[in-house]
Write a protein that holds these residues in place. Structure first.
Motif, short mmCIF file in Angstrom:
data_model
loop_
_atom_site.label_atom_id
_atom_site.label_comp_id
_atom_site.label_asym_id
_atom_site.label_seq_id
_atom_site.Cartn_x
_atom_site.Cartn_y
_atom_site.Cartn_z
N LYS A 93 0.86 -1.06 0.06
CA LYS A 93 -0.14 -0.04 -0.07
C LYS A 93 0.90 1.11 0.04
O LYS A 93 1.59 1.66 0.92
N GLY A 94 0.91 1.87 -1.23
CA GLY A 94 1.85 3.09 -1.41
C GLY A 94 1.24 4.46 -0.42
O GLY A 94 0.13 4.08 -0.14
N LEU A 95 1.89 5.20 -0.17
CA LEU A 95 1.62 6.47 0.60
C LEU A 95 1.04 7.53 -0.21
O LEU A 95 0.28 8.50 0.18
N LEU A 96 0.74 7.37 -1.63
CA LEU A 96 0.11 8.36 -2.39
C LEU A 96 -1.34 8.09 -2.52
O LEU A 96 -2.21 8.86 -2.22
N ILE A 97 -1.67 6.88 -3.25
CA ILE A 97 -3.05 6.59 -3.28
C ILE A 97 -3.27 5.28 -2.89
O ILE A 97 -4.39 4.50 -3.12
#
Length: 698
Positions: free
Chosen positions: A550-554
């Motif tokens: 889970k990336g921190l952008l979207i």
């Protein structure tokens, strides 16, 4: 059935959607006396084609599942798999080609090599499947098999050569000239069941001689004997056939047959070609690997198509029937008999073969045994697609097939009273189809299904409603975005926590950077001098890996990240596996935004075909969707546009294309690659994601 393997052919029929694969299979079954009446694909007569046994297939007039059947032509036993042409069902083609020895590539005599023909050809090359081509629909206006043969050479880079020449085209198409026998073949009788052999019509003698010379030139290098006979101008039929066969099996030649399956022309001579030129099981080299506890010790080995050796069979397709699970098996080595025990190499379970059958679309015929080279089905054996079975005396697994990643997600909901049926449906479909994935959204708990395209998921949703009586609510489709980083950033993070008794302590330092070879993730350990003890290095790796989901952008999966650690610190009492995992996660969170994170969006290859008069409209539908035109070709009033378009822009495209071309254009779409999303699109996605997160916090 004889155990003479030279008389067995395992073939697939594959092509672009609407080239006439299922119609061709219907004719093959009719001429080999497997069915006694011909029915058309769309099932207007209430029956439908034999191989499209699913109600949805008959309604939509497309093949959704690959269907297996067997038949006998003269002395040859032929196992046939009719595969879907639509790219959304690409796994059906993959798994069929994985177990087949040869294939018939069907092409439309008017449209020629289309986008899906290119995909199917690529899949055949992946599994090294020799093929013959059948140019179909020669009764249609604008049919030109010579042009299609040229396209096979230019677009697919195949050594395609006409082995037949058509007698008449469009409404005058009455038969073919066999360039090996140099005879004219006419189909006669109500359904073309009688083949009349005659001399070549005078007006075609010259052009037939010309094409025969081309054929001889193409195959002479595969037979010294044929070359000698050509010099003496005394070419024998048997020598020429043997040379063509050798060239086809070596994948160096693609003989082109022609006819019209719908008008019952040219199918039997093509069946003769299947017997004469496509490989039998012993002509093909099948490979497996020895199973060992250490993966690096695995060795590849060639599996002999020998009925007397230990059994090796691959489960390549599963179906849930009314009597339980039906497992399609390709037997590569040995003999399989009813009542014996077989071992599943994946989980080492021993299962009994209760019922062994041969499939004829959705009908089955019980058999006592089957041997190497055959395709059969088992009942009541619980296994997964891609499992290898042996008799227990050998530890061998067949090499696996290529399974593409899904590119589209739907969130589905059903009332709690239907939960059990929904669960059964999802379990069954995800087991049958490796490209259909099911997961629960960790935050909302909703069920998310993923697949290869809108049509792919629509078909499964429709099947849940019909077969399992589950009224499903579907959210709008979601695109499988990815996140990645664009530059290097150093980190030095200390995790400290003191909560009475022993606390938590761990420090990690190093560099986060993009990977070089497109790898999803790489972990590099450059710790020297014991600044982080050896037992905690895997903990750092584990902590980083957990952040990939889970990336921190979207909040989408992260790809292409290299984490290198070169320093750190520990505490004799407070350091632990958990402390270093937490330190790695903290370092990731602190550094990610410094490393220039960007959003990647899936780019689809979109090929559109339609009348040339609508070319401007077709280009317009692509350009308005952030598309990039790669190539346009136009011939005989027909236009083809090759382009790349972001998947997020392609929802509802079929409606837009139909309305812009009066319903006369069609398109095919497949995943091409991931590319960086433009700034305005990325900003919108980030904003939307943050709003969703804010709502959840409230």
């Amino acid at each position: 059935m004889s155990t003479d393997l030279s008389n067995i052919r395992n073939i697939g029929i594959s092509a672009h959607i609407d080239s006439g694969k299922t119609t061709l299979t219907e004719r093959i079954l009719f001429y080999t006396n497997r069915i006694h009446a011909i029915h058309e694909v769309r099932g207007k007569d209430g029956v439908g084609a034999k191989m499209d046994s699913m109600e949805l297939e008959r309604e939509r007039g497309i093949t959704i599942q690959s269907a297996a059947t067997y038949t006998t032509w003269k002395d040859t036993h032929i196992n046939i798999i009719d595969t879907p042409g639509h790219v959304d069902f690409t796994i059906e083609v993959e798994r069929a080609l994985r177990v087949l020895d040869g294939a018939i590539l069907v092409l439309c005599g008017v449209a020629g090599v289309q986008s899906q023909s290119i995909t199917v050809d690529r899949q055949m090359r992946r599994y090294n499947v020799p093929r013959i081509a059948f140019v179909n629909k020669l009764d249609r206006q604008g049919a030109n098999p010579m042009r299609v043969c040229k396209q096979l050479r230019e677009k697919l880079k195949l050594n395609a050569v006409m082995i037949q020449y058509p007698i008449g085209l469009e409404e005058k198409h009455v038969g073919v000239v066999d360039l090996v026998k140099m005879k004219a073949l006419f189909n006669e009788g109500d359904n073309g069941e009688t083949i009349r052999e005659a001399d070549i019509p005078e007006d075609l003698v010259e052009v037939a001689e010309e094409h025969r010379e081309m054929l001889l030139d193409a195959v002479s290098m595969f037979s010294d004997e044929l070359m000698e006979q050509m010099m003496e101008e005394a070419v024998q039929e048997e020598t020429l056939m043997a040379a063509v066969r050798a060239a086809v099996i070596a994948n160096e030649l693609c003989p082109v047959f022609c006819g019209s399956a719908f008008k019952n022309k040219g199918v039997q001579p093509m069946l003769d070609g299947v017997s004469a030129y496509l490989p039998c099981p012993t002509d093909v080299e099948n490979r497996g690997v020895t199973i060992t506890t250490n993966k690096e010790d695995e060795q590849e080995l060639v599996i002999d198509s020998d009925p007397s050796k230990p059994l090796v069979a691959l489960a390549f397709k599963l179906e849930q029937g009314q009597y339980g699970q039906l497992t399609y098996l390709r037997i590569y080595q040995g003999t399989l008999s009813k009542g014996e025990f077989i071992h599943n190499m994946r989980d080492r379970k021993k299962v009994k073969v209760g019922r062994l059958v041969r499939m004829h679309s959705d009908e089955m015929e019980d058999i006592e045994s089957a041997c190497a080279g055959d395709i059969v089905a088992l009942f009541g054996v619980d296994c997964h697609s891609g499992d290898t079975f042996t008799d227990g005396s050998v530890e061998i697994a067949m090499t696996s097939m290529h399974v593409p990643d899904p590119v589209i997600h739907y969130t589905i909901n059903a009332e709690s009273k239907h939960a059990q049926n929904l669960s059964k449906a999802l379990q069954r479909f995800s087991k049958e189809d490796p490209t259909f994935r099911v997961a629960a959204d960790p935050e909302t708990g909703e069920t998310v299904i993923s697949g290869m395209g809108e049509l792919h998921l629509d078909v499964y949703i429709e099947r849940m409603r019909r077969e399992y009586k589950v009224p499903i609510e579907v959210s709008p489709p979601r695109v499988a975005y990815r996140e990645t980083i664009t530059r290097s950033a150093d980190f030095n993070y200390t995790h400290k926590k003191q909560t009475g008794g022993s606390g938590q302590y761990g420090r990690v330092a190093g560099t986060m950077s993009p990977t070089e070879n497109g790898e999803v993730y790489e972990f590099v350990d450059k710790i020297v001098g014991g600044s982080i003890p050896r037992e905690y290095i895997p903990s750092c790796d584990k902590g980083f890996r957990q952040m990939l989901d889970k990336g921190l952008l979207i909040g989408q999966p992260v790809t292409g990240v290299r984490m290198m650690i070169n320093d750190g610190a520990f505490h004799a009492v407070d350091s632990s596996d958990m402390a270093f995992q937490a330190a790695a996660k903290g370092a990731w969170r602190e550094t990610y935004h410094k490393a220039g994170p960007v959003i990647l969006e899936p780019i689809m290859r979109v090929d559109i075909e339609g009348p040339a008069e609508f070319q401007g409209n077709m280009v317009g539908t692509i350009m308005s969707r952030r598309g990039l035109i790669l190539n346009t070709t136009e011939e005989d009033g027909f236009c083809r546009i090759e382009s790349e378009v972001p998947l997020s822009e392609m929802f509802g495209y079929s409606t837009a294309l139909r309305s812009n071309t009066q319903g006369k254009a069609e398109f095919a779409m497949e995943f091409s690659r991931y590319a960086e999303a433009p700034k305005n699109v990325a900003d919108d996605l980030v904003k939307k994601y943050q709003e969703e997160q804010d709502k959840k916090r409230k």
